[in-house]
Design a protein around this motif. Sequence first.
Motif, short mmCIF file in Angstrom:
data_model
loop_
_atom_site.label_atom_id
_atom_site.label_comp_id
_atom_site.label_asym_id
_atom_site.label_seq_id
_atom_site.Cartn_x
_atom_site.Cartn_y
_atom_site.Cartn_z
N ASN A 52 26.56 -17.52 6.64
CA ASN A 52 25.99 -16.15 6.97
C ASN A 52 24.50 -15.95 7.60
N TRP A 53 24.12 -17.17 7.90
CA TRP A 53 22.60 -17.03 8.22
C TRP A 53 22.27 -16.06 9.35
N ARG A 54 23.14 -16.06 10.48
CA ARG A 54 22.84 -15.06 11.50
C ARG A 54 22.60 -13.55 10.96
N ARG A 55 23.79 -13.31 10.14
CA ARG A 55 23.79 -11.95 9.77
C ARG A 55 22.51 -11.57 8.95
N VAL A 56 21.95 -12.41 7.95
CA VAL A 56 20.68 -12.16 7.48
C VAL A 56 19.43 -12.17 8.36
N ALA A 57 19.42 -12.92 9.50
CA ALA A 57 18.33 -12.77 10.50
C ALA A 57 18.32 -11.49 11.04
N HIS A 58 19.53 -10.64 11.35
CA HIS A 58 19.61 -9.42 11.68
C HIS A 58 19.21 -8.48 10.99
N VAL A 59 19.57 -8.69 9.72
CA VAL A 59 19.07 -7.88 8.52
C VAL A 59 17.59 -7.74 8.57
N ILE A 60 16.86 -8.79 8.57
CA ILE A 60 15.42 -9.19 8.39
C ILE A 60 14.89 -8.52 9.52
N ALA A 61 15.34 -8.52 10.80
CA ALA A 61 14.85 -7.76 12.01
C ALA A 61 14.92 -6.33 12.01
N TYR A 94 12.00 -3.92 11.88
CA TYR A 94 11.98 -2.89 13.12
C TYR A 94 11.73 -1.60 12.17
N GLU A 95 12.19 -1.30 11.06
CA GLU A 95 12.20 -0.04 10.72
C GLU A 95 10.98 0.25 10.02
N LEU A 149 7.83 -0.98 11.01
CA LEU A 149 6.97 -0.74 12.06
C LEU A 149 7.11 0.25 13.01
N THR A 150 8.27 0.90 13.04
CA THR A 150 8.53 1.94 14.11
C THR A 150 8.96 3.51 13.09
N GLY A 151 9.33 3.20 11.96
CA GLY A 151 9.50 4.31 11.16
C GLY A 151 11.05 4.75 11.53
N GLU A 152 11.79 4.00 12.38
CA GLU A 152 13.11 4.47 12.60
C GLU A 152 14.11 3.37 12.12
N LYS A 153 15.14 3.62 12.03
CA LYS A 153 16.30 2.62 11.45
C LYS A 153 16.54 1.61 12.49
N GLY A 154 16.70 0.57 12.10
CA GLY A 154 17.08 -0.75 13.12
C GLY A 154 18.69 -0.45 13.62
N TYR A 155 18.96 -1.50 14.51
CA TYR A 155 20.14 -1.48 15.12
C TYR A 155 20.72 -2.81 15.33
N PRO A 180 0.88 -1.23 0.01
CA PRO A 180 0.09 -0.11 -0.05
C PRO A 180 0.81 1.24 -0.02
N ALA A 181 0.43 2.36 -0.22
CA ALA A 181 1.11 3.57 -0.30
C ALA A 181 1.48 4.03 1.02
N GLN A 182 0.78 3.65 2.09
CA GLN A 182 1.14 3.91 3.36
C GLN A 182 0.40 3.02 4.30
N ALA A 183 1.19 2.31 5.11
CA ALA A 183 0.87 1.50 6.26
C ALA A 183 0.21 2.08 7.22
N GLU A 184 -1.10 1.49 7.67
CA GLU A 184 -1.65 2.04 8.81
C GLU A 184 -1.07 1.67 10.12
N LEU A 185 -0.43 0.41 10.26
CA LEU A 185 0.25 -0.23 11.52
C LEU A 185 1.54 0.44 11.59
N ALA A 186 1.67 0.98 12.85
CA ALA A 186 2.85 1.42 13.48
C ALA A 186 3.12 1.52 14.83
N ILE A 187 4.17 1.69 15.37
CA ILE A 187 4.53 1.63 16.86
C ILE A 187 4.82 2.96 17.21
N ASP A 188 4.18 3.16 18.10
CA ASP A 188 4.37 4.59 19.08
C ASP A 188 5.58 4.14 20.12
N VAL A 189 6.67 4.73 19.54
CA VAL A 189 8.04 4.19 20.37
C VAL A 189 7.85 4.67 21.80
#
Length: 438
Positions: free
Chosen positions: A141-150, A154-155, A157-163, A18-27
């Motif tokens: 490299n499976w563990r790093r792919v998991a972090h990239v997906i997380a 995160y980004e 659903l929160t609108g912020e970059k992940g870490y 969709p052009a803009q998702a409705e679901l988001a987290i108020d951090v």
Amino acid sequence: MKLKSVIVGLWAVFLSLPAQAELAIDVSGAMRDPMPIALPEMIHDGFFVGQQGDKIRDVIAADLERSGLFDVIDEDSYIQEFSSMSEEPAFVDWKAIRAQALVQSEIQEIDTDNLKVSFRLWDVYTENQMEGQSYTTTKDNWRRVAHVIADAIYERLTGEKGYFDTRIVYVSESGPATRRIKRLAIMDQDGENHKFLTNGAAMALTPRFSPNLQKITYMSYAGNTPRVYILDIETGEQVLLGDFPGMTFAPQFSPDSSKVLLSFASGGKTNIYEMDLKTRKSRRLTYTNAIDTSPSYSPDGSQIVFNSDRGGNQQLYVMNADGSDVKRISFGNGRYATPVWSPRGDYIAFTKMANGEFYIGVMYPDGSGERLLATGYLVEGPTWSPNGRVLMYFRQDRPRGHSAAPVKLYSIDLTGYNERQIITPADASDPAWSPLLP
């Protein structure tokens, strides 16, 4: 290792976004009411690749839960089982278990060395797909792919970059108090993939990450002479920056990694200098008879925060990058030290000492809005996650009897919630958080 060398394909899939998702987290409030999210078993076509998928899913779930913003719903309550990535969710089943977000995923074995991992992120209530990506990578490299997906989840659903796709360098400590061995160690932000960077023959102190490179600067005492090194994490190449008798604090990189800040002690005075890494030329920034130390650049490089006792006791000051226009910003009860500017520029983190206790706190760059996030017998050395959302620091409890208490790493959210210990093989102090891996 650069991302492009280990993830050889990355593309958007299932482009029904969709052009803009409705679901988001108020951090600001999610710590008290984390978002329920469902992560079903990865779709797979074989036992061994399915096991790999389970490990990837577990890391994704652990990353999201550790942030404090998500509550991963127990998979025993899941009603629908996916057999294909083209199969749309039965949203009524996911609404029944109160899931707000759903991650549909698949793992495929391409050949003996490579995997393809895909995921789709769904907004359960609007029944819209929010994100869809696929990654092709080597099996190790499976563990790093998991972090990239997380991070991607995160980004979105929160609108912020992940870490999550980041690393921590810190000082590993062992041995008795009178003969303490301190060596550099590095690990993923979740404590995995741990390794030592120095052998402990010379004491290593105060590692600091470059803001945009996988390099660190640290101080080493070999033969009781303080030396400053720059270490390339990827290549292992180490360069001696110089011998600095009287140096009191390890260098801090400028935002573009072209310069470092240093503080030198001489004749009972300590002043701050800036060194150009290409020319090795330094210029002096402070001129006082006091102790000026612990400098840290603002994200845009225009200002520097530091601590100084020029006013009678240890307080925080901000000045322009050329040393002009010095202003005191801390006025609370107690002493302030180790200031670090947030990567977002909105806060300065610090260590505070007052009434026999230590605190980790944050304030705005003008000194207003001081908030204390953690307290203890000893809590010190804050470092920011690259998105400016989480702080890491080290903690030591009050000693019992004649034995010193262990020194451990902890993280805490900017809101002051979700304090968690980071497990390390030995005692750990002085953490430094990397930027997102390239």
